[in-house]
Design a protein around this motif. Structure first.
Motif, PDB file in Angstrom:
ATOM      1  N   GLN A 175       0.805  -1.214   0.000  1.00  0.00           N
ATOM      2  CA  GLN A 175       0.000   0.000   0.000  1.00  0.00           C
ATOM      3  C   GLN A 175       0.844   1.273   0.000  1.00  0.00           C
ATOM      4  O   GLN A 175       0.299   2.387   0.100  1.00  0.00           O
ATOM      5  N   CYS A 176       2.160   1.126  -0.071  1.00  0.00           N
ATOM      6  CA  CYS A 176       3.007   2.327  -0.078  1.00  0.00           C
ATOM      7  C   CYS A 176       4.117   2.174  -1.108  1.00  0.00           C
ATOM      8  O   CYS A 176       4.379   1.078  -1.603  1.00  0.00           O
ATOM      9  N   ARG A 177       4.750   3.274  -1.433  1.00  0.00           N
ATOM     10  CA  ARG A 177       5.857   3.280  -2.392  1.00  0.00           C
ATOM     11  C   ARG A 177       7.161   3.181  -1.607  1.00  0.00           C
ATOM     12  O   ARG A 177       7.466   4.048  -0.793  1.00  0.00           O
ATOM     13  N   LEU A 178       7.919   2.117  -1.853  1.00  0.00           N
ATOM     14  CA  LEU A 178       9.185   1.940  -1.152  1.00  0.00           C
ATOM     15  C   LEU A 178      10.305   2.646  -1.895  1.00  0.00           C
ATOM     16  O   LEU A 178      10.454   2.513  -3.122  1.00  0.00           O
ATOM     17  N   ILE A 179      11.107   3.370  -1.133  1.00  0.00           N
ATOM     18  CA  ILE A 179      12.277   4.036  -1.700  1.00  0.00           C
ATOM     19  C   ILE A 179      13.342   2.986  -1.980  1.00  0.00           C
ATOM     20  O   ILE A 179      13.687   2.184  -1.111  1.00  0.00           O
TER      21      ILE A 179
ATOM     22  N   THR B 283      10.438  -5.669  -4.014  1.00  0.00           N
ATOM     23  CA  THR B 283       9.428  -5.261  -4.995  1.00  0.00           C
ATOM     24  C   THR B 283       8.156  -6.084  -4.871  1.00  0.00           C
ATOM     25  O   THR B 283       7.209  -5.878  -5.633  1.00  0.00           O
ATOM     26  N   GLY B 284       8.152  -7.018  -3.925  1.00  0.00           N
ATOM     27  CA  GLY B 284       6.960  -7.817  -3.695  1.00  0.00           C
ATOM     28  C   GLY B 284       6.868  -8.239  -2.246  1.00  0.00           C
ATOM     29  O   GLY B 284       7.872  -8.340  -1.544  1.00  0.00           O
ATOM     30  N   THR B 285       5.667  -8.476  -1.773  1.00  0.00           N
ATOM     31  CA  THR B 285       5.452  -8.935  -0.397  1.00  0.00           C
ATOM     32  C   THR B 285       5.738 -10.433  -0.308  1.00  0.00           C
ATOM     33  O   THR B 285       5.871 -11.109  -1.331  1.00  0.00           O
ATOM     34  N   PRO B 286       5.835 -10.987   0.906  1.00  0.00           N
ATOM     35  CA  PRO B 286       6.058 -12.434   1.034  1.00  0.00           C
ATOM     36  C   PRO B 286       5.010 -13.278   0.321  1.00  0.00           C
ATOM     37  O   PRO B 286       5.302 -14.386  -0.152  1.00  0.00           O
ATOM     38  N   GLU B 287       3.782 -12.769   0.186  1.00  0.00           N
ATOM     39  CA  GLU B 287       2.734 -13.509  -0.499  1.00  0.00           C
ATOM     40  C   GLU B 287       2.641 -13.171  -1.981  1.00  0.00           C
ATOM     41  O   GLU B 287       1.741 -13.656  -2.673  1.00  0.00           O
ATOM     42  N   GLY B 288       3.560 -12.339  -2.461  1.00  0.00           N
ATOM     43  CA  GLY B 288       3.630 -12.081  -3.894  1.00  0.00           C
ATOM     44  C   GLY B 288       2.924 -10.834  -4.387  1.00  0.00           C
ATOM     45  O   GLY B 288       2.874 -10.590  -5.598  1.00  0.00           O
ATOM     46  N   ARG B 289       2.385 -10.016  -3.505  1.00  0.00           N
ATOM     47  CA  ARG B 289       1.744  -8.779  -3.937  1.00  0.00           C
ATOM     48  C   ARG B 289       2.825  -7.764  -4.324  1.00  0.00           C
ATOM     49  O   ARG B 289       3.817  -7.594  -3.612  1.00  0.00           O
ATOM     50  N   PRO B 290       2.661  -7.065  -5.439  1.00  0.00           N
ATOM     51  CA  PRO B 290       3.680  -6.097  -5.854  1.00  0.00           C
ATOM     52  C   PRO B 290       3.729  -4.888  -4.919  1.00  0.00           C
ATOM     53  O   PRO B 290       2.699  -4.417  -4.422  1.00  0.00           O
ATOM     54  N   ILE B 291       4.928  -4.405  -4.681  1.00  0.00           N
ATOM     55  CA  ILE B 291       5.136  -3.206  -3.866  1.00  0.00           C
ATOM     56  C   ILE B 291       5.548  -2.080  -4.807  1.00  0.00           C
ATOM     57  O   ILE B 291       6.558  -2.198  -5.514  1.00  0.00           O
ATOM     58  N   PRO B 292       4.805  -0.999  -4.870  1.00  0.00           N
ATOM     59  CA  PRO B 292       5.156   0.099  -5.777  1.00  0.00           C
ATOM     60  C   PRO B 292       6.537   0.665  -5.464  1.00  0.00           C
ATOM     61  O   PRO B 292       6.966   0.715  -4.312  1.00  0.00           O
ATOM     62  N   ARG B 293       7.229   1.081  -6.487  1.00  0.00           N
ATOM     63  CA  ARG B 293       8.568   1.639  -6.333  1.00  0.00           C
ATOM     64  C   ARG B 293       8.501   3.152  -6.194  1.00  0.00           C
ATOM     65  O   ARG B 293       7.834   3.837  -6.962  1.00  0.00           O
TER      66      ARG B 293
END
Length: 294
Positions: free
Chosen positions: A191-195, A212-222
């Motif tokens: 739910q957030c953009r990781l630096i 770039t992804g959570t442990p369950e495979g959800r994408p993490i915005p860059r």
């Protein structure tokens, strides 16, 4: 045998070789009476005679012969260890340049201070390394070793001590939706953009510091890509993204316009001392051994 004195063992071994109290005393720089005292003390500890002494000769008892055979190898190994340590200590002089990425907390500083007190002829120079290039200075010979964030999967690097294993935290702007949270889960990072970290840091390392992804495979915005820790903290304060970092670094660099939020469900952060496999020195080994002790 609890509390056995090393001098008693030295006396017995010298006597077993000389088979003469006078020569053993000269060899140990003590009196013959002192040799007799040390031997008697050892025999009392063991509970049996080790040496037979007559007016004509000195000889070992059968038990004494077996004891010599058992004692000599570990005693020689002990002396060799002391010699090696002394030789290494004598070789630890000059300057050891140590790079670091992120923050050297008080515990690490105290370990460096311990090294300099132990090896008074050696000075430690601390060099800050860019977050985006944790291994370059080591390869170029600009530092002798470096304290870097793990993982380290560089085939030309030696991984020494691993320490400062700490939970992960998220540094966000005071205006970020997570700012008032007691904690967030790894899945909520989607739910957030990781630096992120810029090159030339290798891809696996950049992924570990800003997945770039959570442990369950959800994408993490860059979010923004930065080259230094200060750039990352500034971007977080400006609400351009969230910076994932270890708890000590986050709290060390705490500022009024950011919030620190613990993250659950991620592996702990850790630091490791590394050096190039072709550049290992006595100073490097001594430094590694010293800082590995809490």
């Amino acid at each position: 045998m609890a509390g056995v004195e090393i001098r008693e063992l030295e006396c017995f071994l010298a006597l077993s070789e000389e088979l003469h109290f006078g020569r053993a005393a000269e060899r140990l720089y003590v009196s013959q009476g002192r040799v007799s005292q040390l031997l008697a003390a050892l025999e009392r500890r063991i509970g049996a005679r080790l040496v037979e002494r007559t007016s004509r000769r000195v000889r070992l008892t059968p038990l004494g012969e077996r004891f010599v055979a058992d004692l000599r190898p570990p005693y020689d190994a002990l002396l060799a260890s002391v010699e090696r340590a002394g030789a290494e200590a004598r070789g630890v002089g000059g300057v050891v340049r140590v790079g670091f990425v992120g923050t050297l907390n008080e515990r690490l500083i105290s370990r460096i201070d311990r090294f300099e007190k132990r090896y008074r002829d050696c000075e430690v120079e601390i060099v800050e390394l860019p977050l985006a290039d944790p291994f370059g200075a080591v390869r170029r010979g600009e530092v002798d070793a470096a304290i870097v964030l793990t993982p380290v999967a560089e085939p030309d690097m030696v991984i020494g001590s691993t320490f400062s294993i700490e939970p992960q935290t998220l540094v966000v702007s005071a205006d970020h939706p997570f700012a008032d949270r007691a904690s967030v889960t790894a899945e909520e990072l989607a739910q957030c953009r990781l630096i992120g970290t810029a090159e030339p840091a290798p891809r696996y390392w950049r992924e570990a510091q800003a997945p770039t992804g959570t442990p369950e495979g959800r994408p993490i915005p860059r979010g923004p890509i930065v080259g230094t820790l200060q750039e990352g903290l500034t971007a977080a304060a400006a609400n351009r993204g969230a910076l994932l970092t270890c708890a000590p670094s986050a709290h060390y660099h705490r500022r009024g316009d950011t919030a620190i939020v613990p993250v659950t469900g991620l592996p702990d952060s850790a630091l490791a001392l590394i050096w190039h496999q072709d550049s290992e020195t006595t100073r490097t080994r001594a430094f590694n051994a010293t800082i590995s002790t809490p």
